[in-house]
Motif scaffolding. Structure first.
Motif, PDB file in Angstrom:
ATOM      1  N   ILE A 328      28.449  32.790  13.540  1.00  0.00           N
ATOM      2  CA  ILE A 328      27.736  33.827  15.165  1.00  0.00           C
ATOM      3  C   ILE A 328      29.280  34.515  15.562  1.00  0.00           C
ATOM      4  N   ASN A 329      29.880  35.527  14.090  1.00  0.00           N
ATOM      5  CA  ASN A 329      31.164  35.931  14.296  1.00  0.00           C
ATOM      6  C   ASN A 329      30.735  37.473  14.588  1.00  0.00           C
ATOM      7  N   LEU A 330      29.911  37.590  15.675  1.00  0.00           N
ATOM      8  CA  LEU A 330      29.519  39.479  16.117  1.00  0.00           C
ATOM      9  C   LEU A 330      30.108  40.108  16.237  1.00  0.00           C
ATOM     10  N   PHE A 331      30.271  41.226  16.566  1.00  0.00           N
ATOM     11  CA  PHE A 331      31.139  42.565  17.032  1.00  0.00           C
ATOM     12  C   PHE A 331      30.433  43.603  16.881  1.00  0.00           C
ATOM     13  N   GLY A 338      28.175  33.786  20.162  1.00  0.00           N
ATOM     14  CA  GLY A 338      28.087  32.525  19.738  1.00  0.00           C
ATOM     15  C   GLY A 338      27.253  31.578  19.993  1.00  0.00           C
ATOM     16  N   VAL A 339      27.070  30.286  20.181  1.00  0.00           N
ATOM     17  CA  VAL A 339      25.922  29.324  20.189  1.00  0.00           C
ATOM     18  C   VAL A 339      25.950  29.908  22.404  1.00  0.00           C
ATOM     19  N   ASN A 340      24.736  30.439  22.022  1.00  0.00           N
ATOM     20  CA  ASN A 340      24.480  31.173  23.569  1.00  0.00           C
ATOM     21  C   ASN A 340      23.273  32.035  23.085  1.00  0.00           C
ATOM     22  N   THR A 341      22.411  32.349  24.638  1.00  0.00           N
ATOM     23  CA  THR A 341      21.099  32.952  24.306  1.00  0.00           C
ATOM     24  C   THR A 341      21.591  34.035  24.221  1.00  0.00           C
ATOM     25  N   ALA A 342      22.412  34.927  24.545  1.00  0.00           N
ATOM     26  CA  ALA A 342      22.850  36.657  24.689  1.00  0.00           C
ATOM     27  C   ALA A 342      22.421  36.569  22.887  1.00  0.00           C
ATOM     28  N   SER A 343      24.062  35.656  22.350  1.00  0.00           N
ATOM     29  CA  SER A 343      23.827  36.037  20.985  1.00  0.00           C
ATOM     30  C   SER A 343      22.711  36.099  20.098  1.00  0.00           C
ATOM     31  N   TYR A 344      21.423  34.679  20.822  1.00  0.00           N
ATOM     32  CA  TYR A 344      20.183  34.550  20.137  1.00  0.00           C
ATOM     33  C   TYR A 344      18.973  35.704  20.105  1.00  0.00           C
ATOM     34  N   LYS A 345      19.517  36.034  21.291  1.00  0.00           N
ATOM     35  CA  LYS A 345      18.247  37.369  21.551  1.00  0.00           C
ATOM     36  C   LYS A 345      18.727  38.431  20.358  1.00  0.00           C
ATOM     37  N   TYR A 346      20.032  38.785  20.119  1.00  0.00           N
ATOM     38  CA  TYR A 346      20.937  39.476  19.461  1.00  0.00           C
ATOM     39  C   TYR A 346      20.501  39.741  17.845  1.00  0.00           C
ATOM     40  N   TYR A 347      19.934  38.192  17.918  1.00  0.00           N
ATOM     41  CA  TYR A 347      19.591  37.912  16.632  1.00  0.00           C
ATOM     42  C   TYR A 347      17.949  38.089  16.302  1.00  0.00           C
ATOM     43  N   ILE A 348      16.923  37.819  16.931  1.00  0.00           N
ATOM     44  CA  ILE A 348      15.726  38.262  18.190  1.00  0.00           C
ATOM     45  C   ILE A 348      15.857  39.325  17.458  1.00  0.00           C
ATOM     46  N   ASP A 349      16.377  40.191  18.042  1.00  0.00           N
ATOM     47  CA  ASP A 349      16.318  41.700  17.380  1.00  0.00           C
ATOM     48  C   ASP A 349      17.023  42.374  16.366  1.00  0.00           C
ATOM     49  N   PHE A 350      17.900  41.525  15.843  1.00  0.00           N
ATOM     50  CA  PHE A 350      18.028  41.962  14.045  1.00  0.00           C
ATOM     51  C   PHE A 350      16.914  41.430  13.435  1.00  0.00           C
ATOM     52  N   MET A 360      17.020  30.838  12.942  1.00  0.00           N
ATOM     53  CA  MET A 360      17.466  29.760  12.957  1.00  0.00           C
ATOM     54  C   MET A 360      17.964  29.100  14.385  1.00  0.00           C
ATOM     55  N   LEU A 361      18.383  28.408  15.386  1.00  0.00           N
ATOM     56  CA  LEU A 361      18.695  27.568  15.728  1.00  0.00           C
ATOM     57  C   LEU A 361      19.496  26.713  15.428  1.00  0.00           C
ATOM     58  N   ASP A 362      21.366  26.882  14.163  1.00  0.00           N
ATOM     59  CA  ASP A 362      21.250  25.740  13.589  1.00  0.00           C
ATOM     60  C   ASP A 362      22.201  24.706  14.841  1.00  0.00           C
ATOM     61  N   ALA A 363      23.354  23.725  14.372  1.00  0.00           N
ATOM     62  CA  ALA A 363      23.969  23.089  14.620  1.00  0.00           C
ATOM     63  C   ALA A 363      24.730  23.882  16.163  1.00  0.00           C
ATOM     64  N   GLY A 364      24.873  22.613  17.311  1.00  0.00           N
ATOM     65  CA  GLY A 364      25.040  23.151  18.399  1.00  0.00           C
ATOM     66  C   GLY A 364      23.864  23.550  20.109  1.00  0.00           C
ATOM     67  N   SER A 552      21.562  34.469   5.028  1.00  0.00           N
ATOM     68  CA  SER A 552      23.355  33.773   5.301  1.00  0.00           C
ATOM     69  C   SER A 552      24.261  35.350   6.145  1.00  0.00           C
ATOM     70  N   GLY A 553      24.452  36.486   6.222  1.00  0.00           N
ATOM     71  CA  GLY A 553      25.444  36.745   6.027  1.00  0.00           C
ATOM     72  C   GLY A 553      25.139  38.026   7.428  1.00  0.00           C
ATOM     73  N   ASN A 554      26.182  38.270   8.001  1.00  0.00           N
ATOM     74  CA  ASN A 554      26.769  38.999   9.165  1.00  0.00           C
ATOM     75  C   ASN A 554      25.698  39.743  10.127  1.00  0.00           C
ATOM     76  N   PRO A 555      24.537  39.856  10.788  1.00  0.00           N
ATOM     77  CA  PRO A 555      23.653  40.638  11.006  1.00  0.00           C
ATOM     78  C   PRO A 555      24.855  41.694  12.043  1.00  0.00           C
ATOM     79  N   SER A 556      25.860  41.813  12.416  1.00  0.00           N
ATOM     80  CA  SER A 556      26.393  43.613  12.651  1.00  0.00           C
ATOM     81  C   SER A 556      27.158  43.880  11.747  1.00  0.00           C
ATOM     82  N   GLN A 557      26.957  43.099  10.772  1.00  0.00           N
ATOM     83  CA  GLN A 557      27.389  44.284   9.329  1.00  0.00           C
ATOM     84  C   GLN A 557      26.335  44.435   8.842  1.00  0.00           C
TER      85      GLN A 557
END
Length: 673
Positions: A328-331, A338-350, A360-364, A552-557
């Motif tokens: 979850i090394n977003l920029f 991190g493992v939090n609601t904001a990051s997962y919403k970002y993944y959903i938008d992506f 995926m909500l992975d380990a944590g 598995s890539g970084n969505p920010s990239q």
């Protein structure tokens, strides 16, 4: 004098029964075939199987007149029933021709598979039956028990001697120092070796490929693994391999650490407890006279028991994201990643933007030891509502030991949340007790209409036919190994298509967007790169079979390269047809897959730069929109260099494509109306 056994003639269904007078009049023709010697042919006569019942049951296999296995041995030691396969007496024999089409509920390679083979059933007087299936491209056998009571399997002999010293492609892994060699995540690096250089103390596992002279190859594996330990492999000498099996776990302990898991402290003096009428797993031998015939072989799927799910229409394929490999090394985001609601919403938008259907909500996301103890930084109600509004599903990671303990209440909660896929992880064994876990979890998930991905897992080998909701499995050295090693090489990646992938769908989790040639590669956590080019990673989405693909890539990239991500996100995960066009094990692979009227072609290369001329005469004549994603002119130095071209396909019969060292390509051919 009477000989009741069978010479199975080369014409389908033809059987020659030899008795009394016929025996003497045709002695010169059939003298090799007696009460203890049997000969059978595949339906198209390609394969020839000889079974010998003298002393120890043994067999020999030839393909197109060339020896595949010179001598295979079959023997089972049972308590209290003694030895099966020693001085066995044939009671009756049956053979039948099976010819059917098997429908694939979640078509990861094709929608239906021809299942055509000669079925041979040899009933032995000692209370067991040898079942053999002889295909045009392979042979499999299994022991079917017919005993008055349950038993313990003390040992099994499954040994195969070749006429020559073969070259093998095998999964190499180093045993853990704290447990026995049967504890493994099944993530070995596929390596090539001459069998006479392979240490007789080393254990590998199936599938393994042995190559002989004249391009002849045989893939060796077990199949339909139910109620019995999986088959590992060792060398007996320079021409012989044999199966070895984990003994039954007598005493276990929980190893704590980051991901707690059960390990075996003490094993029993037997392999398995079996029922009196149990059918043991198949020992399978897939035969190819050209390397690209190996990935096109569906035998291990066909050997699985038919589906136990009457209506599998609820099982959804999918393509999702996972955050674990990139940490979850977003920029370029306004929140702390991190493992939090904001990051997962970002993944959903992506996911929504680029054509994925889940994240995926992975380990944590929850306590590893308690699936109901949700991370306070993750608001599940908010995420579920946000994902639903966007048309995106959530997939949940679970620790296998915890899932097993909380199985029914956890699955009920997941179903209430609308979860359609879960992952369970860290089994890392295939003894009888752990094999039962797979079937127990798949059955429970099916009742709750949930599909399951197994990680830290052995390859499917027919499990996905029996349980179509066992949608994909790891059992592969994949993208995550780039975090801590240099082992996920382009050669290994190519070899997977001819070895591990033949056993069923694999969750490699490609899509890393930092790509480097070997001289620049470094294992880096949270910012991983892959060895090879960007197109090598992209091609995996077509080359590798999996109806649940993970980016598995970084969505920010990825957001910085929208055109590339739109192509990646648009690749289907189910296919009506697959063709293998060219390749050599560990060197390169090119295949083509059809989804509707559209074709996707992809290739992956080892570290040798290649120009390949593809025969395209099989493509239906017509007008196609042609999107080409190929290695850039500088990809041999800068792995992330690629180019995208769009043009019209002009019914070319041949076309050349270049792949850089560690390179690849993807073509998309969209049929115009």
């Amino acid at each position: 004098m009477q000989i009741q056994d069978i010479f199975s003639g080369k014409k389908e269904g033809a059987t020659l029964l030899i008795t009394g007078f016929l025996f003497f009049s045709m002695l010169s023709f059939v003298s090799a075939f007696s009460q203890n010697n049997l000969l059978f042919y595949a339906p198209d006569s390609t394969l020839e199987l000889r079974i010998n019942l003298s002393d120890t049951v043994s067999w020999q296999l030839q393909s197109k007149g060339q020896m595949v296995v010179q001598r295979g041995v079959i023997h089972l030691k049972l308590e209290p029933f003694g030895d099966l396969g020693i001085n066995s007496r044939l009671k009756t024999q049956k053979q039948n021709l099976v010819d059917e089409l098997v429908q694939v509920p979640v078509p990861y390679r094709k929608k239906q598979i021809l299942n055509k083979y000669r079925l041979v059933q040899l009933q032995m007087a000692e209370g067991w039956m040898l079942e053999a299936r002889l295909y045009s491209n392979g042979f499999a056998y299994r022991i079917c028990l017919q005993l008055p009571d349950s038993a313990k399997v003390i040992s099994e002999t499954a040994r195969w001697t070749f006429a020559q010293t073969p070259e093998i492609w095998y999964p190499h892994y180093d045993p853990r120092p704290d447990v026995d060699a049967f504890h493994t995540s099944f993530e070995g690096q596929y390596r090539k070796a001459k069998l006479d250089t392979f240490s007789t103390t080393r254990i590998s596992y199936a599938p393994l490929v042995a190559t002989l002279t004249g391009n002849l190859s045989v893939l060796i594996s077990d199949a339909n693994l139910v109620g019995y330990p999986g088959m590992h492999l060792k060398a007996s000498d320079g021409k012989t391999l044999h199966g070895v099996f984990a003994a039954y776990p007598e005493k276990e302990r929980m190893v704590e650490g980051e991901f707690p898991a059960w390990v075996v402290d003490k094993r029993a003096d037997y392999l398995a407890r079996v029922e009196g009428n149990q059918k043991l797993p198949f020992r399978a031998f897939l035969v190819a006279h050209h390397p690209v015939d190996l990935p096109d072989n569906d035998l291990l799927y066909l050997l699985g028991d038919p589906s136990k799910i009457n209506d599998p229409s609820w099982i959804l394929p999918g393509k999702g994201t996972d955050e674990w490999i990139c940490g979850i090394n977003l920029f370029n985001v306004p929140f702390k990643a991190g493992v939090n609601t904001a990051s997962y919403k970002y993944y959903i938008d992506f996911a929504k933007r680029f054509g994925f259907d889940q994240i995926m909500l992975d380990a944590g996301w929850s306590n590893y030891k308690d699936l109901f103890d949700i991370n306070p930084a993750v608001n599940m109600d908010t995420l579920l509502a946000y994902a639903k509004a966007k048309g995106i599903r959530l997939m949940l990671w679970t620790l296998s030991a915890t899932l097993d303990k909380q199985l029914e209440p956890a699955l009920a909660q997941f179903q209430k949340w609308g979860i359609r896929h879960i992952m369970t992880d860290f089994m890392d064994r295939d003894d009888q007790q752990m094999v039962s876990f797979y079937h127990r979890v798949a059955e429970a998930c099916a009742r709750h209409q949930i599909a399951v991905m197994f990680h830290g897992a052995y390859p499917p080998k027919g499990l996905n036919r029996t349980w179509p909701n066992a949608i994909t499995q790891e059992g592969v050295m994949g993208a995550e190994w780039n975090i801590w090693s240099e082992l996920a090489t382009p050669s290994h990646n190519v070899a997977l298509a001819f070895t591990r992938m033949v056993a069923g769908p694999l969750d490699y989790e490609p899509g890393l967007l930092l790509n480097a040639q070997p001289d620049q590669f470094r294992p880096i956590g949270k910012n991983p790169m892959s060895i090879g080019t960007r197109c090598h990673q992209l091609a995996m989405y077509v080359v590798y079979d999996s109806p649940l693909q993970i980016f598995s890539g970084n969505p920010s990239q990825g957001l910085l390269e929208p055109e590339f991500m739109e192509i990646l996100g648009g690749i289907p995960v189910t296919w009506e047809e697959t063709r293998y066009l060219a390749g050599e094990i560990g060197s390169y692979i090119v295949n083509a897959k059809r989804h509707g009227n559209d074709w996707y072609l992809a290739g992956m290369n080892d570290l040798t730069e290649r120009e390949i001329t593809l025969d395209m005469s099989w493509l239906t004549v017509g007008s196609y929109e042609w999107t080409r994603v190929e290695d850039g002119v500088n990809a041999a130095s800068y792995g992330a260099d690629y180019n995208i071209q769009k043009q019209e396909w002009k019914n070319e019969k041949q076309w050349k494509v270049n792949m850089a060292p560690g390179g690849g390509f993807l073509w998309k051919l969209v049929k115009k109306e």
